[in-house]
Design an enzyme around this catalytic site. Structure first.
Site, PDB file in Angstrom:
ATOM      1  CG  ASP A  38      -2.114  -0.889   1.083  1.00 26.65           C
ATOM      2  OD1 ASP A  38      -2.409  -1.286  -0.045  1.00 26.65           O
ATOM      3  OD2 ASP A  38      -2.769  -1.186   2.105  1.00 26.65           O
ATOM      4  CE  LYS A  60      -7.006   7.137  -0.524  1.00 28.69           C
ATOM      5  NZ  LYS A  60      -8.218   7.503   0.209  1.00 28.69           N
ATOM      6  CG  MET A 173      -7.897   6.925   7.538  1.00 33.64           C
ATOM      7  SD  MET A 173      -8.608   5.362   6.976  1.00 33.64           S
ATOM      8  CE  MET A 173      -9.238   4.696   8.519  1.00 33.64           C
TER       9      MET A 173
END
Length: 256
Positions: A38, A60, A173
């Site tokens: 990741d 991402k 997040m």
């Protein structure tokens, strides 16, 4: 004839500092046939991977997905069946908002053997690197670790509940929802509660902003703090300054 047994091992890479990966994780990387990693994984860790392994970035960056989650799931199964041992390398700990459990369930539904190697979670390690304990006698008897954004892209209802408690609240997040988070704590009259924002925690480019519920938004603006970052709300944030003051006083005594 191909004889390798299909297997998935989900591995926690830790919060960012390359030295915080576990020895067990390194041993698995050295034996992997395929590694899917990741964006939050420190790329220095790729040096530990079996030189004959296939390495695929599936993370991402800046809101752009290289692979959707469904594609990652399919890739895990396909590579396990054609190559053997797939290692899914994920930042922090894969079982703390890392979707590691989902990937293991998907692989297992195709008869693929699964295993998990925990990682050091950013929710604990990142504050610790800044001398912020998530619990401290007299300051916090418990802590919450909450996602700032649910799968519906909304603010978690648990943050409103956590704001009512005396616990340390760690939000992952959550930078995109920071004004909403701050408003919830203001509604509980916690305007002076200490807050820390730690960006790129444990890495060489780490940035830290310290303030209160009422001032942290301005601190974020002034210091240009953004994702990836962790939000810590609680009296324990003061420990950082308390410790620094003690050390400064001791240094003055030595000089005197």
């Amino acid at each position: 004839m191909y004889s390798k047994i299909p297997k998935l091992t989900v591995v926690g890479a830790g919060p960012g500092d390359v030295d915080l990966i576990t020895l067990k994780a390194v041993k698995v990387l050295k034996k992997a046939d395929v590694v899917l990693y990741d964006a939050l994984v420190n790329e220095e860790l790729l040096d530990f991977i079996n030189p004959n392994a296939e390495i695929i970035f599936v993370g991402k960056r800046r809101g752009c997905y290289r692979y959707q989650q469904e594609q990652i799931n399919d890739l895990i199964v396909a590579r396990a069946k054609t190559h053997g041992h797939v290692v899914r390398l994920k930042g922090g700990d894969p079982f703390i908002f890392g979707r590691g459990a989902e990937e293991m369930e998907f692989a297992a539904s195709f008869g693929i053997e699964t295993a998990m190697i925990p990682g050091i979670s950013s929710s604990l390690a990142v504050p610790a690197y800044q001398n912020i304990p998530v619990t401290k006698r007299g300051s916090a008897e418990s802590f919450w670790v909450i996602t700032g954004t649910t799968k519906e892209h909304k603010l978690s209802n648990d943050i409103a509940l956590a704001a009512k408690s005396n616990a340390t609240v760690v939000v992952l997040m959550g930078m995109g929802k920071l004004p909403e988070i701050i408003k919830l704590f203001q509604q509980e009259n916690k305007n002076d509660l200490p807050v820390a924002i730690i960006q790129n925690g444990t890495r060489s480019n780490e940035k830290v902003g310290i303030g209160t519920v009422d001032t942290i938004l301005e601190v974020v603006k002034e210091q240009e703090l953004s994702n990836p970052a962790i939000i810590v709300l609680g009296e324990v944030v003061n420990h950082r300054a308390v410790l620094a003051n003690i050390q400064n006083e001791y240094s003055k005594e030595l000089i005197a």
